[in-house]
Enzyme design. Sequence first.
Site, PDB file in Angstrom:
ATOM      1  N   GLY A   1       0.804  -1.214   0.000  1.00  0.00           N
ATOM      2  CA  GLY A   1       0.000   0.000   0.000  1.00  0.00           C
ATOM      3  C   GLY A   1       0.840   1.268   0.000  1.00  0.00           C
ATOM      4  O   GLY A   1       1.888   1.357  -0.657  1.00  0.00           O
ATOM      5  N   SER A   2       0.388   2.261   0.769  1.00  0.00           N
ATOM      6  CA  SER A   2       0.990   3.591   0.703  1.00  0.00           C
ATOM      7  C   SER A   2       2.416   3.666   1.231  1.00  0.00           C
ATOM      8  O   SER A   2       3.081   4.692   1.049  1.00  0.00           O
ATOM      9  CB  SER A   2       0.113   4.579   1.478  1.00  0.00           C
ATOM     10  N   THR A   3       2.912   2.610   1.885  1.00  0.00           N
ATOM     11  CA  THR A   3       4.313   2.626   2.316  1.00  0.00           C
ATOM     12  C   THR A   3       5.261   2.607   1.115  1.00  0.00           C
ATOM     13  O   THR A   3       6.460   2.842   1.275  1.00  0.00           O
ATOM     14  CB  THR A   3       4.622   1.428   3.230  1.00  0.00           C
TER      15      THR A   3
ATOM     16  N   SER B   1      -1.235  11.200   1.385  1.00  0.00           N
ATOM     17  CA  SER B   1      -1.197   9.865   0.774  1.00  0.00           C
ATOM     18  C   SER B   1      -2.000   9.838  -0.527  1.00  0.00           C
ATOM     19  O   SER B   1      -2.903   9.014  -0.726  1.00  0.00           O
ATOM     20  CB  SER B   1      -1.751   8.819   1.754  1.00  0.00           C
TER      21      SER B   1
END
Length: 580
Positions: free
Chosen positions: A304-306, A359
């Site tokens: 995901g957003s990492t 994000s």
Amino acid sequence: MTTATEKKRRLNQKPTTVAWRFYVVLGIVALIYCGLMARTAYIQVIEPDMLKKQGDMRSLRTAAKTVQRGSIVDRNGTELAVSVPVETVWADPKVVMDKNGLAMVEHWRALADVLGQDVNKLTSRIVRQPNKRFVYVERQVSPVMANYIKELKIPGIHLRKESKRFYPAGEISAHLVGFTNVDDKGIEGIERVYDALLTGKGGAKKFRKDAKGRKIEILSVEEAQPPKDLTLSIDQRIQAIAYRELKGAVRAFKATSGSVIVVDVETGELLSLVNSPSYNPNNRGNTPANRIRNRAITDMFEPGSTMKPLSLLTAMEFGIADAGTVVNTSPGWMRLGGRRIGDPINRGELTMEEILIHSSNMGTAKLALAMPKEYLIDKFFEVGFSEDTGSGLVGESSGMMSDRNRWSQHELASLSYGYNLAITPMQLARFYATVANGGIKRPFSITKVDRPVEGERLFSENLTADLRLMLEGVVEKGAKKAQVDGYRVGGKTGTSIKAVAGGYGNDYVGLFAGMAPIDDPKVVVVVVINEPGGDLYHGGDVAAPVFSRVMKGALQVLNIAPQLNKVAVKSTSRKELDNA
């Protein structure tokens, strides 16, 4: 006259029976001699091994010298695995039967009671195989119990010295250290990886004895090779902090599992690796197999957003953006190949830092589509999302990253914000360690190292420094639950939907990955909370608080001095305004 003549004739006659008797006896003697010669030739020339074996069985003995398994300690010498002396109870059924040992009913009942066995089943094992010379009764009993059994003096019941593995850290370090089987052979974790080093080699003395049991000849002596102790990179103090915080979070958020990894930025040493739920390696009875799995190195998820920091760093490295670039994300969504991607709202123009703070999927997607797809995909491969981290731990996954030639625009856009690939917590930690140390990718080490591996430079030092400041902004303005009082920290949240057959389901993975101190990072911490079951499931809610507490504990354990960070200054000023 006649009588004299007959006497003379009788005297001149030769005996007729003496000759054939003589030859019969002589033939018998010859046959016996030939038989003896043939038997001697057969024994000496054709098959001498059998008699040698019989002789050796009666006179040849080997005295073995066993060595205990080496200890496993953390970087400060704290014991994580040690060997303790125990004894094994065994029976010689032939001796038991020959000496009528089964008649000692009360003694057998006492033996069964102390071993926790049924006396009838115990004695039936002897009766079923009366000519056998060795049968295990119980493995690895304590010295106190062994002394009690010895005092029973049951004929044919013997004791043999062995060693048993004991794990002082228990469930805290179970997934990392692993365990051995009843024969002291490593079958999980570090115990398995370094089994040869920890085992050593026992010695042996071979000698010949006479009929009275006296040594008359020493044939060979093989010296024992003592095992080596193993020093891990783990700091058990940080390990205990990480496990405590993770266990509490998994319980509080009703998650199915979780993992925390703490890494030394400069050396690539793993300072902590924990999973929850865990198990007790000293008592593994009825432990489900899924609890033994080291999820931090085996379980894969879409990050995901990492992954958004990687997309921004790649764009800056390629040259289409820098720290001051502004990206127009209007109208907040777009269609690629008939499929829609977008942000919850139209955020308009966003700086690079704001893309991470909010994000923004649109922000990273537009940057990704502005680059050649080969360059973007190669960077994902270069940071290690298709290989293990070099830790050497058994079972480590290399992740899933497609190397196909054709990527649609929608797939490239999704890749930029952490979908269309699956990685492990270890791989995520190595990427953030690469950002923290100035752009150099190093293999992870589970053993203590004297000097860091040179590594491979993937990104420029200046660009990674710019990215770290952006990540600090994420914690300062977005993921406030990740803040650490007295330290400047940076990181990124992630919330990914778990894939199921045919698409995506209703379960989530909450993540936070970050570093501190941001001006000179020493530690990277990655937190993964798998399938939180409550109302809170975003990474900023379930993983960020764990990151904050683990990071604070790690910095204090490592004696990294606090600093007046921007977060503390601004939060104080807001309180003053509120009070005014």
